[in-house]
Design an enzyme around this catalytic site. Structure first.
Site, PDB file in Angstrom:
ATOM      1  N   ASP A 229       0.811  -1.134   0.185  1.00 16.15           N
ATOM      2  CA  ASP A 229       0.169   0.032  -0.161  1.00 16.15           C
ATOM      3  C   ASP A 229       0.898   1.205  -0.039  1.00 16.15           C
ATOM      4  OD1 ASP A 229      -2.045  -1.844   0.600  1.00 16.15           O
ATOM      5  OD2 ASP A 229      -1.683  -1.417   2.747  1.00 16.15           O
ATOM      6  N   ASP A 268      -1.585  -2.354  -4.591  1.00 14.87           N
ATOM      7  CA  ASP A 268      -2.367  -3.060  -3.608  1.00 14.87           C
ATOM      8  C   ASP A 268      -3.235  -1.764  -3.137  1.00 14.87           C
ATOM      9  OD1 ASP A 268      -3.538  -4.842  -1.767  1.00 14.87           O
ATOM     10  OD2 ASP A 268      -2.100  -4.608  -0.370  1.00 14.87           O
ATOM     11  N   ASP A 272      -4.371   1.774   3.394  1.00 11.42           N
ATOM     12  CA  ASP A 272      -5.194   0.695   4.165  1.00 11.42           C
ATOM     13  C   ASP A 272      -4.902   0.704   5.715  1.00 11.42           C
ATOM     14  OD1 ASP A 272      -5.954  -0.448   2.046  1.00 11.42           O
ATOM     15  OD2 ASP A 272      -4.570  -2.311   1.940  1.00 11.42           O
ATOM     16  N   ARG A 322     -13.553   0.138  -2.413  1.00  8.60           N
ATOM     17  CA  ARG A 322     -13.118   0.440  -1.087  1.00  8.60           C
ATOM     18  C   ARG A 322     -12.819   2.030  -1.037  1.00  8.60           C
ATOM     19  NH1 ARG A 322      -8.773  -4.573  -0.982  1.00  8.60           N
ATOM     20  NH2 ARG A 322     -10.076  -6.096  -1.199  1.00  8.60           N
TER      21      ARG A 322
HETATM   22 CA    CA Z   1      -3.032  -3.581   1.708  1.00  2.00          CA
HETATM   23 CA    CA Z   2      -3.776  -7.453  -1.537  1.00  2.00          CA
END
Ligand code: CA
Ligand code: CA
Length: 448
Positions: A229, A268, A272, A322
């Protein structure tokens, strides 16, 4: 020729104008003061999260490195300088790290550009060999890759991680120096099991995994998964992410090849917030050109009683999903602008997902839905999550997004939550002007 009384009235008028200007200046000062207790007197790098500004203001609040002594205020413009300034992940001495310009994470200590081939060197990994080894036609789809090429891939990935993952210690402020296009490209800031971190005025771009892993058991057709991330919070508390820009650019997902019929995904998350992270405020950022943007909770069994996050005044544009995917926690989403027009091939699936009993309050946000778009697809859920809504707009019209979603889905969103947001500084009770207002007040580069 002016009479004495006329001169007097001119003087009076000038005095009134001067004092009006003084009042206006004082009023502006007061407004800035209200936004940030230290603004005006304190430079950007030393500013702290204002009182009541979201969950990160809870308890001790979020001050990052504001208490740093002069020996712990660093200005960095290379990867090696950033690594040195961060120091040990367990050193909690307050520190301010000012990032000047764009730091390329894929460079060595001498500043030389590193490629995926450099990380793979000596491991025996090659994509061609990997693809041959785990081709579902011969390897099947029942088990994860294992053996020589998977070991080699993991070793190459570890070599890249060592270079591009930056562990952020407690009591740290990372801030972009205004006017320098400050940011990190190709890197992953990792805030793990530490308290009190501020990340402001930075552009995070091109966070890419050179070595995605094939998982034939992920979904019905398998998936390529990546490791990094742009900013990852794991077990982190009191974090303020403010005025940053997150983007895949310049390598967009539309350029990803397909192997085994699936997208070779090198990205990714953008930001997060997982593994029991708690007390986070995500404010005035821009999330753009990205697929899986923000995960809150890494699984349906992530920590109960944590994952409390406030998300306000952000722009989400050209993201697939998301925004966020929320699990378990008490999550306040207010005054955001979601533009769900397909951008550069990033076609939105949904914006906010509430699952695993998440307690989401979504109020005074604005969504732009393109012609032919469906209001029922703006939200998502698993039938256990809540979304309590007030004052949301779709294309400028008051809209009950939950009712629209529930009318079209069997796994209904619940409409009541177990809490009432109290840390709501800056909450505006209209979403009408967000698109315009946020266009010029969010993301990296607008703070001075
Ligand atoms: Ca992640
Ligand atoms: Ca992932």
């Amino acid at each position: 020729m002016a009479s004495p009384s006329h001169r007097r009235s001119l003087r009076t008028r000038r005095t009134v104008l001067a004092s009006t200007a003084a009042v206006a200046a004082a009023g502006l000062g007061a407004a800035v003061f209200a936004m940030n207790a230290n603004a005006g007197a304190v430079d950007l790098a030393h500013q702290v999260l204002p009182a009541k500004d979201g969950w990160a203001a809870s308890g001790t609040g979020t001050t990052g490195g504001a208490q740093a002594d002069s020996a712990h205020v660093f200005t960095v413009s290379t990867r090696a300088q950033l690594v040195a300034a961060l120091g040990s992940a367990t050193n909690s001495t307050a520190k301010i790290i000012r990032i000047k310009g764009t730091i390329d994470a894929n460079t060595n200590d001498a500043g030389k550009k590193l490629t995926c081939a450099d990380y793979a060197a000596g491991t025996g990994y090659s994509l061609a060999a990997y693809l041959k080894a785990y081709d579902p036609a011969t390897y099947g789809r029942s088990k994860l890759p294992s053996g020589t090429q998977e070991k080699a891939r993991a070793a190459a990935q570890a070599a890249q991680a060592k270079n591009i993952a930056f562990k952020v210690p407690a009591n740290t402020t990372l801030v972009g120096v205004p006017g320098t296009n400050a940011g990190i490209t190709g890197g992953s800031l990792q805030v793990k099991s530490v308290d009190n971190v501020i990340v402001r005025n930075l552009t995070f771009s091109a966070t890419e995994d050179c070595f995605p892993q094939w998982d034939p058991t992920d979904g019905s057709t398998g998936n390529w998964n990546s490791a990094y991330d742009s900013v990852t919070l794991r077990g982190a508390t009191h974090v303020w992410a403010d005025h940053n820009t997150f983007t895949d650019a310049p390598h967009l997902d539309s350029a990803n090849p397909k192997y085994y019929g699936r997208e070779y995904q090198i990205h990714d998350g953008a930001l997060d917030i997982t593994n029991g992270s708690d007390l986070v405020t995500v404010e005035r950022n821009q999330f753009t050109n990205h697929d899986k943007t923000m995960l809150i909770g890494s699984s349906d069994t992530d920590s109960v009683g944590k994952l409390r996050v406030s998300i306000h005044h952000n722009v989400w544009k050209g993201i697939v999903q998301r925004a966020p995917l929320a699990r378990i926690g008490q999550i306040h989403i207010y005054n955001n602008y979601f533009d769900t027009t397909t951008l550069n091939g990033y076609a939105p699936l949904y914006t906010v997902n509430s699952r695993a009993k998440a307690q989401v309050v979504a109020e005074y946000n604005a969504w732009k839905l393109p012609s032919g778009g469906k209001t029922a697809k703006l939200l998502s859920g698993d039938g256990t999550g809540s979304v309590a809504t007030t004052g949301n707009l779709v294309n400028g019209t008051a809209t009950d997004l939950v009712a629209a979603y529930n009318a079209a889905n069997s796994k209904k969103l619940k409409t009541t939550v177990n809490w009432k947001p109290a840390l709501t500084a800056g909450l505006q009770t209209t979403a009408q002007n967000l698109a315009t207002e946020l266009a010029g007040t969010t993301g990296a580069g607008v703070l001075s």
